[in-house]
Design an enzyme around this catalytic site. Structure first.
Site, PDB file in Angstrom:
ATOM      1  N   ALA A  13     -20.420  77.476  20.629  1.00 35.66           N
ATOM      2  CA  ALA A  13     -19.894  76.252  20.040  1.00 35.66           C
ATOM      3  C   ALA A  13     -20.383  76.228  18.595  1.00 35.66           C
ATOM      4  CB  ALA A  13     -20.400  75.030  20.798  1.00 35.66           C
ATOM      5  N   GLY A  40     -18.252  82.264  18.198  1.00 35.58           N
ATOM      6  CA  GLY A  40     -18.898  83.417  18.830  1.00 35.58           C
ATOM      7  C   GLY A  40     -18.086  84.655  18.493  1.00 35.58           C
ATOM      8  N   ASN A  44     -14.162  85.162  19.174  1.00 36.60           N
ATOM      9  CA  ASN A  44     -13.260  85.250  18.025  1.00 36.60           C
ATOM     10  C   ASN A  44     -12.402  86.510  18.095  1.00 36.60           C
ATOM     11  OD1 ASN A  44     -14.582  82.962  17.083  1.00 36.60           O
ATOM     12  ND2 ASN A  44     -15.781  84.063  15.543  1.00 36.60           N
ATOM     13  N   ASP A 251     -12.945  79.950   3.451  1.00 42.19           N
ATOM     14  CA  ASP A 251     -13.977  80.039   4.489  1.00 42.19           C
ATOM     15  C   ASP A 251     -13.902  81.439   5.110  1.00 42.19           C
ATOM     16  OD1 ASP A 251     -15.695  79.819   6.665  1.00 42.19           O
ATOM     17  OD2 ASP A 251     -14.820  77.956   7.423  1.00 42.19           O
ATOM     18  N   ALA A 254     -14.709  83.818  10.178  1.00 44.00           N
ATOM     19  CA  ALA A 254     -14.238  84.753  11.216  1.00 44.00           C
ATOM     20  C   ALA A 254     -13.391  85.891  10.649  1.00 44.00           C
ATOM     21  CB  ALA A 254     -13.446  84.001  12.275  1.00 44.00           C
ATOM     22  N   ALA A 255     -13.549  86.160   9.354  1.00 46.05           N
ATOM     23  CA  ALA A 255     -12.701  87.168   8.713  1.00 46.05           C
ATOM     24  C   ALA A 255     -12.914  88.550   9.327  1.00 46.05           C
ATOM     25  CB  ALA A 255     -12.973  87.207   7.214  1.00 46.05           C
ATOM     26  N   GLY A 256     -14.172  88.929   9.521  1.00 46.65           N
ATOM     27  CA  GLY A 256     -14.461  90.234  10.107  1.00 46.65           C
ATOM     28  C   GLY A 256     -13.962  90.342  11.534  1.00 46.65           C
ATOM     29  N   ASP A 257     -14.094  89.278  12.290  1.00 52.58           N
ATOM     30  CA  ASP A 257     -13.616  89.273  13.678  1.00 52.58           C
ATOM     31  C   ASP A 257     -12.099  89.406  13.729  1.00 52.58           C
ATOM     32  OD1 ASP A 257     -16.249  88.859  14.528  1.00 52.58           O
ATOM     33  OD2 ASP A 257     -16.039  86.687  14.380  1.00 52.58           O
ATOM     34  N   SER A 296      -9.063  79.561  12.378  1.00 56.58           N
ATOM     35  CA  SER A 296      -8.539  80.289  11.212  1.00 56.58           C
ATOM     36  C   SER A 296      -7.753  81.539  11.589  1.00 56.58           C
ATOM     37  CB  SER A 296      -9.700  80.694  10.292  1.00 56.58           C
ATOM     38  OG  SER A 296     -10.436  81.776  10.847  1.00 56.58           O
TER      39      SER A 296
END
Length: 318
Positions: A13, A40, A44, A251, A254-257, A296
């Site tokens: 969370a 997480g 993601n 932001d 979570a770009a790498g995920d 995102s």
């Protein structure tokens, strides 16, 4: 029949506070918005794989609490197979505390909680899912003994093993020798190899260190420089720097995920590595233009539209 992706990893969370700048030790600052968002790295990446069109199963542990049950329902809505997502009695779902500043950089602290139960014993109990998958994608927010066990089971059953080594930390050669493809960013690559990655030359040096540990494919994500790929195919070394899409980030959580999810989906569909990384770059670019983690992550249609518009724009400027 579609190739199967199994993502093994964390569920958190995410408590996100947006601030003008990060606090210094002992300083109290006032944020301008606060949200609780599903996150997480494992979750993601599973959501990214599913939204982008991959046949996706997730292996994870959540708390037997309201958020844990809610997030399982969300996974199902995204089209994820949740047979190996297990609520654990007596513990909370993992938690991440995230500051995001006005430059879209983030500062994160994590409490593993239920994620710590994704250990060797859990993986062995659920190993059929690993054996049945074509690709195993994992990260480093869950116990290393579970990750090593999963990687070894995968290798023994011709399941292709992909490690996104995040968050950055030293790893044993026992784990690295069971990885087919690794996808660090610059910081993670330096942690694993001792090489400061600043450009293509240093990325090549870092990749060679990882190749020497038995990993055949290395992809180092390098922000505005793009993604550096290094592959050993039939004994031959092939390297390439693949340009990013230019966007204005808000932001980067979570770009790498999202990049990793897009990469796996594209490879599952038979794309070559260059095309798969370009698709993954587009997925990551769309992600940084939005706030939050799973909030995102784009859909397949959004990515294809974005890539089409970018191509048309590029052609007009030639």
């Amino acid at each position: 029949m579609k190739k199967q992706i199994l993502v093994l990893g964390s569920v958190n969370a995410d408590h996100v506070l947006r601030v003008s700048q990060f606090p210094r030790p002992g300083e109290t600052i006032t944020g301008h918005s606060y949200n609780i968002i599903s996150g997480g790295k494992g979750a993601n990446q599973a959501v990214a794989c599913a939204r982008l069109g991959g046949s996706t199963q997730f292996m994870a542990c959540v708390g037997d609490d309201g958020f844990g049950h809610q997030v399982i329902r969300q996974f199902v809505e995204d089209g994820i197979n949740t047979e190996t997502v297990e609520p654990i009695a007596g513990v909370n779902t993992g938690v991440a505390l995230i500051f995001v500043d006005q430059r879209a950089e983030n500062f994160i602290g994590i409490a593993a909680e239920a994620n710590n139960r994704l250990n060797r014993e859990f993986v062995i109990d659920h190993q059929k899912a690993i054996k049945d998958a074509d690709y195993l994608l994992t990260q480093l927010e869950t116990p290393e003994d579970g990750i090593i066990t999963a990687a070894k089971i995968a290798r023994e059953n011709q399941t292709f093993v992909v490690l996104n080594p995040a968050p950055a930390k030293p790893l044993s050669d026992d784990l690295l020798s069971n990885i087919d493809m690794i996808t660090p960013n610059q910081t993670e690559a330096e942690m694993l190899t001792g090489v400061v990655v600043q450009g293509q030359s240093s990325a090549s040096q870092a990749a060679q260190v990882l190749h020497d540990k038995g990993i055949s494919i290395v992809i180092i994500t390098m922000g505005s420089q793009g993604a550096f790929t290094s592959m050993i195919v039939e004994g031959q070394l092939s390297q390439e720097m693949i340009a990013p899409y230019r966007v204005e980030p808000v932001d980067t959580t979570a770009a790498g995920d999202t990049f990793n999810g897009g990469l796996l989906v594209s490879l599952c569909e038979g794309s070559n590595m260059t095309s798969a990384v370009r698709f993954a770059n587009a997925c990551g670019a769309l992600s940084v233009m939005r706030h939050g983690a799973q909030t995102s992550i784009p859909s397949r249609v959004e990515v294809e539209t974005f890539m089409s518009v970018q191509t048309e724009s590029h052609q007009r400027h030639i």
